[in-house]
Scaffold this motif. Structure first.
Motif, mmCIF file in Angstrom:
data_model
loop_
_atom_site.group_PDB
_atom_site.id
_atom_site.type_symbol
_atom_site.label_atom_id
_atom_site.label_comp_id
_atom_site.label_asym_id
_atom_site.label_seq_id
_atom_site.Cartn_x
_atom_site.Cartn_y
_atom_site.Cartn_z
ATOM 1 N N LEU A 1 -23.880 15.025 -50.017
ATOM 2 C CA LEU A 1 -25.041 15.635 -50.647
ATOM 3 C C LEU A 1 -24.844 15.664 -52.158
ATOM 4 N N THR A 2 -25.856 15.207 -52.893
ATOM 5 C CA THR A 2 -25.781 15.163 -54.349
ATOM 6 C C THR A 2 -27.012 15.793 -54.967
ATOM 7 N N GLU A 3 -26.880 16.119 -56.248
ATOM 8 C CA GLU A 3 -28.027 16.540 -57.042
ATOM 9 C C GLU A 3 -28.283 15.415 -58.031
ATOM 10 N N TYR A 4 -29.501 14.944 -58.083
ATOM 11 C CA TYR A 4 -29.816 13.762 -58.886
ATOM 12 C C TYR A 4 -30.678 14.084 -60.093
ATOM 13 N N ARG A 5 -30.866 15.354 -60.401
ATOM 14 C CA ARG A 5 -31.742 15.766 -61.505
ATOM 15 C C ARG A 5 -31.311 15.087 -62.806
ATOM 16 N N GLY A 6 -32.238 14.416 -63.451
ATOM 17 C CA GLY A 6 -31.951 13.760 -64.725
ATOM 18 C C GLY A 6 -31.684 12.273 -64.621
ATOM 19 N N VAL B 1 -24.501 14.885 -59.568
ATOM 20 C CA VAL B 1 -23.497 15.895 -59.227
ATOM 21 C C VAL B 1 -23.281 15.856 -57.720
ATOM 22 N N ILE B 2 -22.018 15.708 -57.317
ATOM 23 C CA ILE B 2 -21.685 15.749 -55.890
ATOM 24 C C ILE B 2 -21.551 17.205 -55.488
ATOM 25 N N LYS B 3 -22.397 17.639 -54.542
ATOM 26 C CA LYS B 3 -22.403 19.038 -54.091
ATOM 27 C C LYS B 3 -21.441 19.286 -52.933
ATOM 28 N N GLY B 4 -21.225 18.285 -52.119
ATOM 29 C CA GLY B 4 -20.396 18.433 -50.920
ATOM 30 C C GLY B 4 -20.909 17.481 -49.867
ATOM 31 N N GLY B 5 -20.488 17.721 -48.632
ATOM 32 C CA GLY B 5 -20.961 16.850 -47.577
ATOM 33 C C GLY B 5 -20.309 17.122 -46.248
ATOM 34 N N VAL B 6 -20.534 16.187 -45.335
ATOM 35 C CA VAL B 6 -19.975 16.269 -43.994
ATOM 36 C C VAL B 6 -19.380 14.895 -43.686
ATOM 37 N N PRO C 1 -17.192 19.844 -42.644
ATOM 38 C CA PRO C 1 -17.729 20.098 -43.984
ATOM 39 C C PRO C 1 -16.682 19.796 -45.052
ATOM 40 N N MET C 2 -17.125 19.209 -46.144
ATOM 41 C CA MET C 2 -16.213 18.845 -47.229
ATOM 42 C C MET C 2 -16.764 19.370 -48.554
ATOM 43 N N SER C 3 -15.857 19.881 -49.383
ATOM 44 C CA SER C 3 -16.235 20.351 -50.715
ATOM 45 C C SER C 3 -16.273 19.146 -51.665
ATOM 46 N N PRO C 4 -16.847 19.316 -52.856
ATOM 47 C CA PRO C 4 -16.848 18.208 -53.820
ATOM 48 C C PRO C 4 -15.423 17.743 -54.176
ATOM 49 N N GLU C 5 -14.484 18.675 -54.259
ATOM 50 C CA GLU C 5 -13.095 18.325 -54.572
ATOM 51 C C GLU C 5 -12.487 17.470 -53.464
ATOM 52 N N GLU C 6 -12.784 17.812 -52.208
ATOM 53 C CA GLU C 6 -12.260 17.038 -51.083
ATOM 54 C C GLU C 6 -12.852 15.629 -51.058
ATOM 55 N N THR D 1 -13.798 13.986 -53.708
ATOM 56 C CA THR D 1 -13.129 13.284 -54.801
ATOM 57 C C THR D 1 -11.731 12.838 -54.376
ATOM 58 N N LYS D 2 -11.008 13.681 -53.646
ATOM 59 C CA LYS D 2 -9.689 13.299 -53.134
ATOM 60 C C LYS D 2 -9.818 12.134 -52.159
ATOM 61 N N LEU D 3 -10.850 12.169 -51.345
ATOM 62 C CA LEU D 3 -11.105 11.080 -50.406
ATOM 63 C C LEU D 3 -11.358 9.779 -51.166
ATOM 64 N N ALA D 4 -12.060 9.874 -52.288
ATOM 65 C CA ALA D 4 -12.349 8.692 -53.097
ATOM 66 C C ALA D 4 -11.078 8.114 -53.716
ATOM 67 N N ASP D 5 -10.050 8.944 -53.898
ATOM 68 C CA ASP D 5 -8.792 8.468 -54.477
ATOM 69 C C ASP D 5 -7.968 7.658 -53.480
ATOM 70 N N LEU D 6 -8.303 7.759 -52.187
ATOM 71 C CA LEU D 6 -7.584 6.979 -51.180
ATOM 72 C C LEU D 6 -7.928 5.503 -51.323
ATOM 73 N N GLU D 7 -7.053 4.680 -50.791
ATOM 74 C CA GLU D 7 -7.362 3.253 -50.747
ATOM 75 C C GLU D 7 -8.304 3.014 -49.574
ATOM 76 N N SER D 8 -8.965 1.881 -49.572
ATOM 77 C CA SER D 8 -9.929 1.587 -48.517
ATOM 78 C C SER D 8 -9.232 1.448 -47.163
ATOM 79 N N ARG D 9 -10.009 1.541 -46.139
ATOM 80 C CA ARG D 9 -9.487 1.461 -44.764
ATOM 81 C C ARG D 9 -8.742 0.152 -44.530
ATOM 82 N N GLU D 10 -9.302 -0.956 -45.035
ATOM 83 C CA GLU D 10 -8.696 -2.269 -44.839
ATOM 84 C C GLU D 10 -7.330 -2.349 -45.509
ATOM 85 N N VAL D 11 -7.217 -1.791 -46.725
ATOM 86 C CA VAL D 11 -5.947 -1.821 -47.445
ATOM 87 C C VAL D 11 -4.904 -0.983 -46.716
#
Length: 176
Positions: free
Chosen positions: A25-30, A105-110, A115-120, A122-132
């Protein structure tokens, strides 16, 4: 009685929540239309970015059985990236785009029902891809198999060399 178009929108969103591996879930205002189009392209084939109405999305999320924490995120203008496939790739796309375009702005998600917080996210984004990660695992397993094969081959050859050394020693002692 609900209007048929709203009922169809709720049913479609519910199906998206249930069939997706994750929803961020994101906020796209602007953001401009061009920036939203660029974001959709950057997410790749595995993710679908949709601007949603909070009321209808809350109803769909409740019907899909999502956690109360996620329902609290539907404040202000909301858009959801529904991910089918590699969640890490979509999280990287959103993180990188939000760094370059601060209005997103990343609000969070599932992710997989959790449920995942925006920080989680971002940590997930720091992982390498599944294939790697899978290729690294396969390489590590192949290396261990090679080590095991060398170990199993070394035991009989050491036994043969030991037997030969004993035979040589015996022959030497008989000659003396």
């Amino acid at each position: 009685m609900a209007r048929p178009d709203k009922a169809a929108a709720v049913a479609e969103l519910k199906e998206e929540f249930q069939s997706s591996n994750g929803a961020v879930l994101t906020e796209y205002r602007g953001l401009t239309v061009a920036q939203v189009t660029e974001l959709r392209r950057s997410l790749g084939q595995n993710a679908r970015f949709r601007v949603v109405k909070n009321t209808l999305t809350k109803i769909a999320a409740t019907e899909a059985g999502l956690d109360e924490q996620v329902l609290d995120l539907f404040e202000g203008p909301s858009a959801i990236a529904f991910v089918k496939g590699d969640v890490v790739e979509a999280a990287k796309g959103l993180r990188d785009f939000s760094k370059a375009n601060t209005p997103l702005v990343i609000k969070g998600g599932v992710i997989d029902g959790k449920p995942m917080s925006p920080e989680e996210i971002t940590k997930l984004a720091d992982l390498e891809s599944r294939e790697v990660l899978l290729s690294k695992l396969a390489g590590a397993l192949k290396g261990k198999q090679g080590q095991a094969a060398a170990l199993f081959q070394a035991l009989p050859s050491k036994a043969v060399r030991l037997a030969q050394a004993l035979a040589d020693k015996r022959a030497e002692s008989e000659q003396s």
